[in-house]
Design an enzyme around this catalytic site. Structure first.
Site, PDB file in Angstrom:
ATOM      1  N   LYS A 117       0.564  -0.976   0.480  1.00 32.38           N
ATOM      2  CA  LYS A 117       0.280  -0.472   0.102  1.00 32.38           C
ATOM      3  C   LYS A 117       0.709   0.831  -0.150  1.00 32.38           C
ATOM      4  O   LYS A 117       0.495   2.540  -0.499  1.00 32.38           O
ATOM      5  CB  LYS A 117      -1.151   0.186   1.187  1.00 32.38           C
ATOM      6  CG  LYS A 117      -1.765  -0.862   0.676  1.00 32.38           C
ATOM      7  CD  LYS A 117      -3.292  -0.891   2.292  1.00 32.38           C
ATOM      8  CE  LYS A 117      -4.343  -2.175   1.611  1.00 32.38           C
ATOM      9  NZ  LYS A 117      -4.091  -3.769   1.894  1.00 32.38           N
TER      10      LYS A 117
HETATM   11  C1  LIG Z   1      -4.494  -4.642   1.097  1.00 32.22           C
HETATM   12  C2  LIG Z   1      -3.602  -5.832   1.201  1.00 32.22           C
HETATM   13  C3  LIG Z   1      -3.647  -6.744  -0.166  1.00 32.22           C
HETATM   14  C4  LIG Z   1      -4.939  -6.650  -0.974  1.00 32.22           C
HETATM   15  O1  LIG Z   1      -4.927  -6.104  -2.031  1.00 32.22           O
HETATM   16  P1  LIG Z   1      -5.867  -5.285  -1.883  1.00 32.22           P
HETATM   17  O2  LIG Z   1      -5.880  -4.247  -3.834  1.00 32.22           O
HETATM   18  O3  LIG Z   1      -6.668  -4.552  -1.558  1.00 32.22           O
HETATM   19  O4  LIG Z   1      -7.396  -5.817  -3.135  1.00 32.22           O
HETATM   20  C5  LIG Z   1      -2.905  -8.255   0.143  1.00 32.22           C
HETATM   21  N1  LIG Z   1      -1.533  -8.129   0.725  1.00 32.22           N
HETATM   22  C6  LIG Z   1      -1.234  -7.760   1.450  1.00 32.22           C
HETATM   23  C7  LIG Z   1      -0.823  -7.384   2.149  1.00 32.22           C
HETATM   24  C8  LIG Z   1      -2.491  -6.055   1.817  1.00 32.22           C
HETATM   25  O5  LIG Z   1      -2.030  -4.861   2.732  1.00 32.22           O
END
Ligand SMILES: *Cc1c(COP(=O)(O)O)cnc(C)c1O
Length: 486
Positions: A117
């Site tokens: 993120k």
């Molecule tokens: C948020 C997240 C995901 C999922 O991603 P999306 O965009 O919600 O599909 C997968 N792995 C980690 C470590 C995350 O923080």
């Protein structure tokens, strides 16, 4: 470039109009009016930009296709300031490493909070600061987190002018590492609110505050959730960067396997593919919360209630509905806003499901858009982490393990198509964030990056509050001393 809503509102908006907004006024999600097409010559040019000038320069080129209301020099400066080796740990920013025959890992988790993120949120922080200064405005970001999103938002917004963050989290329910990451921030503009309750209580508070339109306006409440188009756009860049690292020539293709929850990450892959990036398959990997896998297998999209939403060892994928999924369905339905509104408005709120299995367009999710899917359980996760360590000496996190499990399964069922060089599994977090499960799988603690040694012992800045909307509102009022300029 203009933006429109997936529910049919086509009144043209520019990038900076939607940057600080959440949903479109008609309840839809914003998408560009078209996907800019990258032809072979442009692809070659982008490859050499990436090879010669690096990730930030590539980001600038791709963002420029979607943003025409920020002067080029300013946008370039924002990209250069965001994607640095200092912030993302390596000069490559998203280094690619071969794992085994047909599979690479693309590392997206070397940013400040060790989860993918950061890739988007760091850019968002700089874009927000830029746009708010340009308008002479301020923004109070109110959010709810069970871990990754909140910390990524706080590390992106800390110290930024014109922005305050009020982040609610369920008291005592995040991992000690995640709590330490967030609560050790001493920045004036970051407010950690530990709510005595569960994550749903935090989300309900955020919803209630956002639904109080007068309060929202007076206190300039905004969000940074995963439906924000700027976050999605930032993520498109690493699909290009992964492709350029895995291939030598522009007639080669790759697959991506994406650990998925809210469909934000893989939706960026869909956008890259729609632009003409040579992606054969987009492999959606879910955990036990398999809303998306169910859809791609059956054509039925069925939102889960809280009783059917499991707490798993890949917690950042524990979702009851996939908030970005509407974007893909809009494209799948030939960009029919009325049809999308019917499904995601009346149908979903009425019955909690919709069924496209009898719709001829459902088959095109695989044939035309390249989607495949699979799921992974706690047992699969442990096995994958263990086998990967034993075979390759590489420790992967629980979410990445879900992606790798499903990638291997898809490869076993169907070999790489002619001209496809590999499947790139997106590594979405570092194992240290989910140490408990790593210990369960391997009997040892994962490595901890040097800058995080001892963070649990740092002084904590957090306010414990009851799960009460009025109390949270009062806290925000008390911490917004100067009235914002109108
Ligand atoms: C948020 C997240 C995901 C999922 O991603 P999306 O965009 O919600 O599909 C997968 N792995 C980690 C470590 C995350 O923080």
């Amino acid at each position: 470039m203009n933006y429109l809503s997936t529910r049919g509102d086509t009144s043209p908006k520019k990038f900076c109009d939607i940057l600080l907004e959440g949903l479109a006024p008609d309840g839809g999600l914003y998408l560009p009016a078209h996907y800019p097409q990258i032809d072979a010559a442009q692809r070659a040019a982008l490859r050499s930009t990436f090879n010669n000038e690096g990730y930030a320069a590539l980001a600038f080129e791709i963002l420029s296709l979607y943003i025409d209301d920020i002067p080029a020099a300013d946008l370039k400066a924002i990209c250069l300031k965001t994607y640095t080796a200092d912030v993302f740990g390596t000069a490559a920013i998203v280094p690619l490493t071969p794992l085994e025959e047909g599979i690479y890992l693309e590392a997206l988790s070397n940013g400040p909070t060790l989860a993918f993120k950061d890739m988007a949120m760091q850019l968002l922080g700089n874009l927000f600061e830029y746009e708010l200064a340009r308008r002479g405005e301020s923004l109070n970001i109110l959010g709810a987190t069970s871990g990754d999103t909140g910390s990524a938002a706080e590390y992106a917004m800390r110290g930024k002018k014109g922005v305050r963050v009020f982040m609610t989290s369920p008291e005592g329910r995040m991992s000690p590492f995640q709590q330490a990451q967030m609560f050790s921030l001493q920045d004036e503009n970051i407010h950690n609110l530990a709510v005595t309750g569960v994550f749903d209580d935090c989300q309900d508070i955020v919803k209630a505050v956002s639904n109080d339109l007068a309060f929202k306006r007076n206190y300039r409440i905004g969000t940074v959730n995963s439906i924000n188009w700027a976050r999605l756009l930032a993520q498109v860049v690493y699909y290009f960067a992964g492709y350029f690292q895995a291939t030598q020539t522009d007639d080669q293709k790759v697959n991506f396997a994406v650990p998925s929850g809210n469909f934000g990450n893989v939706c960026a892959g869909h956008v890259a593919r729609m632009m003409g990036l040579p992606i054969d398959r987009l492999i959606v990997a879910t955990n036990e919360n398999d809303v998306l896998d169910e859809f791609f297998r059956t054509g039925v999209y069925r939102v889960r209630g809280s009783a059917d939403t499991f707490e798993t060892s890949s917690p950042s994928m524990d979702i009851s509905k996939a908030s970005n999924f509407e974007r893909f369905v809009f494209d799948l339905l030939g960009r029919d806003g009325a049809a999308t509104r019917a499904l995601f408005g009346a149908q979903l709120s009425g019955t909690g499901r919709f069924d496209l299995s009898a719709d001829a367009r459902f088959a095109t999710a695989a044939t035309r858009y390249g989607f495949e899917s699979g799921k992974s359980t706690h047992r699969n996760r442990l096995d994958t982490i263990r086998a990967t360590f034993e075979q390759h000496g590489v420790v992967i996190d629980t979410h990445t393990a879900d992606g790798l499990k499903v990638a291997r399964e898809c490869l076993a069922a169907r070999p790489l198509a002619a001209g496809t060089v590999a499947t790139l599994v997106l590594e979405t977090a570092l194992p240290i964030k989910f140490a408990q499960t790593i210990v369960q799988a391997l009997g040892r603690e994962p490595d901890r990056p040097a800058k995080f040694i001892g963070i649990e012992a740092l002084p904590k800045r957090v306010m414990v509050l009851p799960a009460d909307v009025a109390v949270v509102k009062a806290y925000i009022e008390a911490h917004c001393p100067e009235p914002f300029p109108a």
